[in-house]
Enzyme design. Structure first.
Site, mmCIF file in Angstrom:
data_model
loop_
_atom_site.group_PDB
_atom_site.id
_atom_site.type_symbol
_atom_site.label_atom_id
_atom_site.label_comp_id
_atom_site.label_asym_id
_atom_site.label_seq_id
_atom_site.Cartn_x
_atom_site.Cartn_y
_atom_site.Cartn_z
ATOM 1 N N SER A 117 0.831 -1.214 0.000
ATOM 2 C CA SER A 117 0.000 0.000 0.000
ATOM 3 C C SER A 117 0.854 1.248 0.000
ATOM 4 O O SER A 117 0.374 2.332 -0.309
ATOM 5 C CB SER A 117 -0.861 0.055 1.257
ATOM 6 O OG SER A 117 -1.622 -1.092 1.374
ATOM 7 N N HIS A 138 -1.503 -2.901 -6.988
ATOM 8 C CA HIS A 138 -2.199 -2.558 -5.742
ATOM 9 C C HIS A 138 -3.692 -2.821 -5.900
ATOM 10 O O HIS A 138 -4.436 -1.990 -6.411
ATOM 11 C CB HIS A 138 -1.914 -1.081 -5.412
ATOM 12 C CG HIS A 138 -2.420 -0.648 -4.083
ATOM 13 N ND1 HIS A 138 -2.767 0.652 -3.810
ATOM 14 C CD2 HIS A 138 -2.644 -1.331 -2.936
ATOM 15 C CE1 HIS A 138 -3.177 0.746 -2.554
ATOM 16 N NE2 HIS A 138 -3.119 -0.444 -2.002
ATOM 17 N N ASN A 188 -3.980 6.063 -1.580
ATOM 18 C CA ASN A 188 -3.771 6.409 -0.174
ATOM 19 C C ASN A 188 -3.335 7.854 0.021
ATOM 20 O O ASN A 188 -3.565 8.444 1.069
ATOM 21 C CB ASN A 188 -2.771 5.451 0.467
ATOM 22 C CG ASN A 188 -3.432 4.108 0.721
ATOM 23 O OD1 ASN A 188 -4.544 4.051 1.218
ATOM 24 N ND2 ASN A 188 -2.763 3.026 0.345
HETATM 25 P P1 NAD Z 1 -2.591 -9.560 6.514
HETATM 26 O O1 NAD Z 1 -1.916 -9.308 7.788
HETATM 27 O O2 NAD Z 1 -4.049 -9.895 6.504
HETATM 28 O O3 NAD Z 1 -1.838 -10.748 5.743
HETATM 29 C C1 NAD Z 1 -0.456 -10.802 5.574
HETATM 30 C C2 NAD Z 1 -0.032 -12.254 5.556
HETATM 31 O O4 NAD Z 1 1.359 -12.331 5.213
HETATM 32 C C3 NAD Z 1 -0.190 -12.965 6.911
HETATM 33 O O5 NAD Z 1 -1.062 -14.072 6.763
HETATM 34 C C4 NAD Z 1 1.230 -13.413 7.245
HETATM 35 O O6 NAD Z 1 1.277 -14.679 7.884
HETATM 36 C C5 NAD Z 1 1.868 -13.455 5.864
HETATM 37 N N1 NAD Z 1 3.334 -13.420 5.882
HETATM 38 C C6 NAD Z 1 4.145 -12.695 6.681
HETATM 39 N N2 NAD Z 1 5.436 -12.966 6.399
HETATM 40 C C7 NAD Z 1 5.433 -13.865 5.385
HETATM 41 C C8 NAD Z 1 6.458 -14.528 4.657
HETATM 42 N N3 NAD Z 1 7.745 -14.308 4.924
HETATM 43 N N4 NAD Z 1 6.096 -15.394 3.696
HETATM 44 C C9 NAD Z 1 4.792 -15.619 3.432
HETATM 45 N N5 NAD Z 1 3.782 -15.027 4.091
HETATM 46 C C10 NAD Z 1 4.084 -14.150 5.050
HETATM 47 O O7 NAD Z 1 -2.295 -8.283 5.601
HETATM 48 P P2 NAD Z 1 -3.137 -7.738 4.351
HETATM 49 O O8 NAD Z 1 -4.124 -6.737 4.820
HETATM 50 O O9 NAD Z 1 -3.586 -8.886 3.515
HETATM 51 O O10 NAD Z 1 -2.008 -6.923 3.576
HETATM 52 C C11 NAD Z 1 -1.084 -7.556 2.717
HETATM 53 C C12 NAD Z 1 -0.486 -6.516 1.799
HETATM 54 O O11 NAD Z 1 -1.532 -5.905 1.042
HETATM 55 C C13 NAD Z 1 0.228 -5.376 2.528
HETATM 56 O O12 NAD Z 1 1.345 -4.996 1.768
HETATM 57 C C14 NAD Z 1 -0.820 -4.278 2.563
HETATM 58 O O13 NAD Z 1 -0.258 -2.998 2.629
HETATM 59 C C15 NAD Z 1 -1.494 -4.499 1.230
HETATM 60 N N6 NAD Z 1 -2.853 -3.986 1.102
HETATM 61 C C16 NAD Z 1 -3.767 -4.140 2.109
HETATM 62 C C17 NAD Z 1 -5.071 -3.668 1.948
HETATM 63 C C18 NAD Z 1 -6.110 -3.854 3.013
HETATM 64 O O14 NAD Z 1 -7.168 -3.197 2.944
HETATM 65 N N7 NAD Z 1 -5.916 -4.729 4.000
HETATM 66 C C19 NAD Z 1 -5.453 -3.036 0.744
HETATM 67 C C20 NAD Z 1 -4.496 -2.911 -0.278
HETATM 68 C C21 NAD Z 1 -3.211 -3.397 -0.084
#
Ligand code: NAD
Length: 280
Positions: A117, A138, A188
């Site tokens: 993000s 994204h 964002n």
């Molecule tokens: P989340 O915490 O729900 O999921 C992240 C996952 O990554 C977890 O299940 C964790 O176990 C896993 N993880 C951590 N280290 C790891 C590794 N070394 N190898 C494999 N898996 C690993 O987070 P999220 O909300 O899904 O966000 C993920 C990405 O998407 C981030 O970069 C975030 O900025 C981006 N994002 C999030 C949103 C949102 O609304 N939540 C929207 C757009 C983008």
């Protein structure tokens, strides 16, 4: 053969795997936690059932789509992929090290996309030996529902990689928008100052959270008020993004509201903890 790897099976990773599988890709979904992978499968199943009920996919398509998704706790399982999307936890050190490793595991012509993000695509790309093949993809949450993909070109991302990802986003039923690699990108950069300002309004007692959200819903035709949206995104995520923009753009207008900091410190992170600006 359309073979994708998705790294991280949390909120975003399961949705990204869902969409790739829905559009005919074989997907390997990888997470460090088996529990998260199991939960991702049941989430995808439930979301596919909902889509089938609404007629968004054929009624008998769900088992076939789910059948295209395999899971693994090992990054090595990404080796056969010819396209990769990383959606692991939003932490720069983690992402830098993941891309160093994935660069070794994946064939050198494979595009490595990040769903970050706020972290600089240029900095992520610089950790690999293929910066021209690294790009931001994204997706928005919830991924199967939301139309937009911000496609972020890093400093070294090639035209060819950009074109491939723009085309691929369309082939996944999405509308891509190309943007440059600046902190917060576009979504964002504009959304977070609005959310931050809404939090300042709560802190200063301008109005209650309910009233602020009502103003924005009924007055601006936003489907969700900024505070409900912040709870949905996660207040810790909002704070992290604001910090990146504050530091990266150097302008005090991005200073995270002290109330936001206090709520994150207290563990009131929004929907995921049951309490934020509203109770769940
Ligand atoms: P989340 O915490 O729900 O999921 C992240 C996952 O990554 C977890 O299940 C964790 O176990 C896993 N993880 C951590 N280290 C790891 C590794 N070394 N190898 C494999 N898996 C690993 O987070 P999220 O909300 O899904 O966000 C993920 C990405 O998407 C981030 O970069 C975030 O900025 C981006 N994002 C999030 C949103 C949102 O609304 N939540 C929207 C757009 C983008």
């Amino acid at each position: 053969m359309k073979q994708a790897a998705v790294i991280g099976a949390g909120t975003m990773g399961n949705g990204i795997a869902h969409v790739f599988a829905q559009y005919g890709w074989s997907v390997t979904l990888i997470d460090v936690s088996q529990q998260v992978l199991d939960k991702a499968r049941s989430t995808i199943q439930a979301n596919l059932d909902r889509q089938a009920k609404k007629g968004a996919i054929p009624s008998d398509a769900a088992p076939q789509i789910l059948g295209r998704i395999q899971t693994s706790t090992s990054l090595d399982a990404a080796a056969p992929a010819n396209f990769l999307v990383e959606a692991a936890t939003e932490n720069p050190t983690l992402k830098f090290s993941l891309f160093e490793t994935l660069d070794r595991i994946c064939a050198s012509d494979v595009i490595l996309a990040s769903n970050t993000s706020s972290i600089s695509i240029t900095e992520i790309a610089a950790r690999t030996n293929r910066p021209e093949n690294v790009i931001g993809m994204h997706f928005m949450n919830p991924v199967p529902m939301m139309q937009l993909v911000e496609v972020i070109r890093g400093h070294s991302t090639s035209d060819e990689t950009t074109t491939t990802v723009l085309e691929m986003s369309k082939a996944l039923g999405k509308t891509p928008v190309e943007v440059r690699d600046f902190p917060g990108f576009v979504a964002n950069r504009i959304l977070m100052p609005m959310i931050n300002e809404a939090i300042y309004a709560v802190m200063e007692g301008v109005a209650s959270p309910e009233s602020i959200d009502t103003v924005m819903k009924l007055g601006m035709a936003h489907p969700l008020g900024p505070l409900a949206l912040a709870d949905f995104i996660g207040l810790d995520v909002c704070l992290a993004i604001l910090e990146v923009m504050h530091k990266g753009l150097g302008d005090p207008k991005y200073r995270p509201c002290p109330l936001l900091r206090r709520m994150v410190a207290a563990g009131d992170l929004g929907r995921k903890t049951g309490r934020g600006f509203f109770n769940y």
